[in-house]
Design an enzyme around this catalytic site. Structure first.
Site, short mmCIF file in Angstrom:
data_model
loop_
_atom_site.label_atom_id
_atom_site.label_comp_id
_atom_site.label_asym_id
_atom_site.label_seq_id
_atom_site.Cartn_x
_atom_site.Cartn_y
_atom_site.Cartn_z
N GLY A 195 22.35 4.85 81.71
CA GLY A 195 23.43 3.89 81.93
C GLY A 195 22.82 2.54 82.29
O GLY A 195 22.76 1.61 81.49
N CYS A 214 37.98 -8.67 104.49
CA CYS A 214 37.95 -8.41 105.94
C CYS A 214 37.11 -7.18 106.27
O CYS A 214 37.63 -6.14 106.71
CB CYS A 214 39.36 -8.21 106.43
SG CYS A 214 40.45 -9.47 105.81
N GLU A 215 35.84 -7.26 105.99
CA GLU A 215 34.88 -6.20 106.30
C GLU A 215 33.54 -6.88 106.54
O GLU A 215 33.15 -7.75 105.74
CB GLU A 215 34.67 -5.27 105.08
CG GLU A 215 35.85 -4.50 104.61
CD GLU A 215 36.00 -3.13 105.27
OE1 GLU A 215 35.11 -2.72 106.05
OE2 GLU A 215 37.03 -2.50 105.00
#
Ligand code: LLP
Length: 404
Positions: A270, A338-339
């Site tokens: 991949g 918000c992290e």
């Protein structure tokens, strides 16, 4: 990707123009890079003439899969959704392998109906279920069985799959038990032994070890396998320190392994095919000064590119317009989510940036868009393909009305 007249460009198309015309965040793919990766992969393994099945999980864009299929590639899929996408992209079912530890009855049934090449099973229960569904349909189904070779891939623990504590595949003892079960089952043909020890593997030695384990197992059983599926995992260079996997040495090890054997090799790459062909184009919304550094707040976030938050992955990050003035302060590139883990990279001595400048996050073609989400109810980015001087929209930017 390179700077032409101080403007970052993919195949002569300058990224500033794209950002202004199509907005940001936007995934941009380079066709020439994709083609180069494909040809390079094929060239390096030419002497063993493998079936190369693109790992669709790394990038599920139908246009990109279609381009890849034109080079004779098949697909490695892990859900019915990916199988549908691979088929829609024009991949022949005869070149599709279906991996994954938890295929549902519906997925197994769909795979049988589509007459794909192999269902690679990962447990005794799954083999029994495939046999049951096949019997109901009065069909004989070709399957593979994934071995857990208990081999350390020497990569990040989060993307290691070949050690005995990992959920993937079956151990040697169960492997023989399942061979015996298959001998007595009328509706399945065990045609393939499959392994996949992990992703972003940069050293060929774990692959050599894996081949040794497989070789020993083959010696201990009289069962004949038509295919040996070696999975993917070939690592690429994300930063200057990362070397990439030495294909030549891996190919040599496979050639040795194949001596006196009649099997065909399958690969499931991949990242090595699509990884460095993708760039995430993003804009600086605000610059926020703090005591020790400056936060460069981008309009791309962890929902658009999850790898840094999820694996601590580091992606080369470049200004779209190059200047000479160096910032005195360290920059921390972050998203608006918000992290606290919504940050991409910390860079010292980056060039001085202004609000509304554009930034390119590199090598995001694999596990970039495919891992994106709608977290914070953010819409997913646009995807474009750059082929020579042509720009083609290959997935529209999601709209809020699609979500609300
Ligand atoms: N085959 C199987 C059975 C796999 O599980 C995988 C990847 C591949 C092939 C393709 O591996 P590749 O050639 O792309 O390394 N999200 C992570 C990577 C997870 C890989 C999962 N399995 C990342 O962003 O690094």
């Amino acid at each position: 990707m390179k700077y032409l007249n101080k403007k970052l460009s993919i195949d002569k198309v300058n990224l500033l123009k794209i950002a202004k015309k199509y907005g940001t965040p936007t995934y941009c793919y380079s066709y020439s890079r994709l083609k180069e990766n494909i040809l390079n992969f094929k060239k390096n393994f030419k002497s063993i003439s493998p079936l190369i099945c693109f790992a669709v999980k790394s990038n599920t864009n139908v246009h990109l899969i279609n381009e890849i299929s034109k080079f004779g590639f098949g697909a490695d899929v892990v859900s019915v959704g990916e199988m549908m996408m691979a088929l829609k992209a024009g991949i022949s079912p005869k070149k599709i392998v279906f991996s994954g530890v938890g295929k549902t009855t519906n997925e197994i049934s769909y795979a049988i109906d589509k007459k794909i090449l192999l269902i690679n099973a990962e447990s005794k229960s799954e083999v029994v279920e495939i046999n049951r569904v096949a019997r109901q349909k009065n069909k004989i189904v070709k399957i593979g069985l994934r071995l857990n070779p208990n081999t350390d891939a020497k990569t990040l623990s989060q993307i290691s799959t070949g050690k005995k504590e990992n959920k993937f595949g079956v151990n040697e003892k169960t492997f023989y038990e399942i061979i015996n079960y298959c001998k007595n089952s009328q509706n399945i043909n065990l045609n393939c032994l499959s392994v996949h020890i992990g992703s972003q593997i940069l050293d060929h030695k774990p692959y050599e070890k894996m081949l040794k384990v497989v070789d020993n197992i083959l010696k201990k059983t009289s069962h004949e396998f038509e295919y040996i599926d070696l999975g993917g995992g070939m690592g690429i260079s994300y930063t200057n320190e990362n070397k990439k996997l030495n294909y030549k040495k891996y190919n040599l090890a496979i050639k040795k392994f194949l001596k006196n054997k009649q099997c065909k090799i399958i690969f499931e790459p991949g990242r090595s095919i699509i990884g460095n062909s993708g760039t995430l184009l993003t804009k600086v919304i605000y610059i926020k000064d703090s005591e020790s550094k400056k936060f460069i707040i981008l309009d791309a976030a962890m929902n658009d590119l999850m790898r840094p938050a999820l694996y601590g992955a580091i992606h080369t990050t470049l200004p779209v317009i190059k200047s000479r003035k160096v910032s005195k302060k360290t920059y921390e590139f972050v998203g608006p989510i918000c992290e606290s883990t919504d940050k991409f990279v910390i860079i010292k001595n980056f060039q001085e940036l202004q609000e509304k400048d554009y930034i390119a996050i590199c090598d995001v073609g694999a596990y970039g868009m495919s891992l994106s989400s709608n977290y914070n109810l953010r819409t997913k980015p646009l995807e474009i393909l750059i082929k020579k001087n042509k720009i083609k929209i290959i997935r529209k930017r999601q709209k809020h009305k699609d979500l609300i």
